[in-house]
Write a protein that holds these residues in place. Structure first.
Motif, short mmCIF file in Angstrom:
data_model
loop_
_atom_site.label_atom_id
_atom_site.label_comp_id
_atom_site.label_asym_id
_atom_site.label_seq_id
_atom_site.Cartn_x
_atom_site.Cartn_y
_atom_site.Cartn_z
N GLN A 19 3.34 28.30 80.93
CA GLN A 19 2.58 28.13 79.69
C GLN A 19 3.39 28.67 78.52
OE1 GLN A 19 -0.39 26.52 79.58
NE2 GLN A 19 -0.14 26.21 81.78
N LYS A 24 -1.15 24.98 71.98
CA LYS A 24 -2.51 24.49 72.16
C LYS A 24 -2.48 23.04 72.61
CE LYS A 24 -4.77 27.54 68.79
NZ LYS A 24 -5.64 27.61 67.58
N VAL A 25 -3.26 22.74 73.64
CA VAL A 25 -3.33 21.38 74.15
C VAL A 25 -3.99 20.48 73.11
CG1 VAL A 25 -4.26 19.90 75.97
CG2 VAL A 25 -3.45 22.21 76.52
N GLU A 27 -5.93 17.14 71.54
CA GLU A 27 -7.10 16.37 71.95
C GLU A 27 -6.68 15.05 72.55
OE1 GLU A 27 -11.10 14.33 69.97
OE2 GLU A 27 -9.71 15.49 68.74
N LYS A 28 -7.24 14.70 73.71
CA LYS A 28 -6.93 13.44 74.36
C LYS A 28 -7.59 12.29 73.61
CE LYS A 28 -4.79 15.60 77.65
NZ LYS A 28 -3.31 15.58 77.76
N ASP A 187 -0.49 18.68 80.50
CA ASP A 187 -0.56 19.95 79.77
C ASP A 187 -1.95 20.56 79.71
OD1 ASP A 187 -1.64 18.15 77.99
OD2 ASP A 187 -0.04 18.32 76.50
N ASP A 188 -2.96 19.85 80.19
CA ASP A 188 -4.28 20.48 80.27
C ASP A 188 -4.67 20.78 81.72
OD1 ASP A 188 -4.99 18.03 81.27
OD2 ASP A 188 -6.52 17.58 79.77
N THR A 190 -4.51 18.74 84.47
CA THR A 190 -4.93 17.65 85.35
C THR A 190 -3.80 17.30 86.31
OG1 THR A 190 -6.37 16.73 83.64
CG2 THR A 190 -5.74 15.27 85.43
#
Length: 206
Positions: A19, A24-25, A27-28, A187-188, A190
């Motif tokens: 990390q 910050k991830v 928004e998809k 990066d989130d 999954t």
């Protein structure tokens, strides 16, 4: 390959990506939402073009297809027959489970690159990473974490090659099988694929 084949000898904690502090991830978004983003932003327009997305071109993704499908993993080397040795990741479950019993053979001391071939089917995937942990006789001997990047949907497969590595050499290196657990993650967090394979070091390519 879109199903998960996991090796319980490699814990999930060993396959967690690094990390970046302060990161910050994002928004998809769907392909349509990306296509409608600010058309006057040149850098954004170039990024969208690299993903095959243009203003008003929404709908490029195919919702009937998996978000990411892996086709093959290869060890690419100039000295290998045909330039690479590969594993077909589109095989059935039983064939994939046999990968640990049928290791790839790598010539000792050669330079090689891990390469994966994959298709993105239904939406833009961002911040993809490839990770693997190599174990020999149950002991971790190597880890790899490489950025794959961000990709938009398209019918043609993508190929991503990672940093060059050198295969070990000597009698000790040739004495056993290296079991590898590989993972593709974004990066989130999954996980898109998780599978196990193996390779052995020999005096020559088999």
């Amino acid at each position: 390959m879109s199903s998960h084949q996991q090796d319980p000898s490699v814990g999930d904690e060993e396959l967690r990506p690094t990390q970046t502090e302060g990161y910050k991830v994002g928004e998809k978004k769907t392909v349509e939402e990306y296509a409608q983003l600010d058309a006057n932003d040149e850098s954004l327009a170039r990024w969208k073009a690299s993903l095959g997305i243009g203003a008003g071109e929404g709908g490029a993704g195919d919702p009937s297809k998996p978000k990411l499908a892996l086709h093959s993993l290869s060890l690419v080397s100039a000295s290998a027959p045909g330039g690479r040795v590969s594993i077909n990741l589109e095989q059935g479950k039983e064939q994939l489970e046999a990968l640990k019993k049928n290791p790839l053979t790598v010539k000792e001391g050669v330079d090689y690159q891990v390469s994966i071939s994959f298709t993105v089917g239904s939406e833009v995937l961002s911040g993809l990473k490839y990770l693997h942990v190599v174990k020999r006789a149950g002991i971790t001997v190597d880890k790899l974490e490489e950025m794959i990047g961000s990709y938009g949907p398209r019918a043609e497969p993508y190929e991503k090659r990672f940093a060059q590595e050198e295969a070990p050499s000597g009698m000790l290196a040739r004495g056993g099988t290296n079991v590898v657990r590989s993972r593709v993650i974004d990066d989130d967090g999954t996980v898109y694929a998780d599978w196990t394979w193996a390779f052995k070091i020999a005096k020559d390519w088999a």
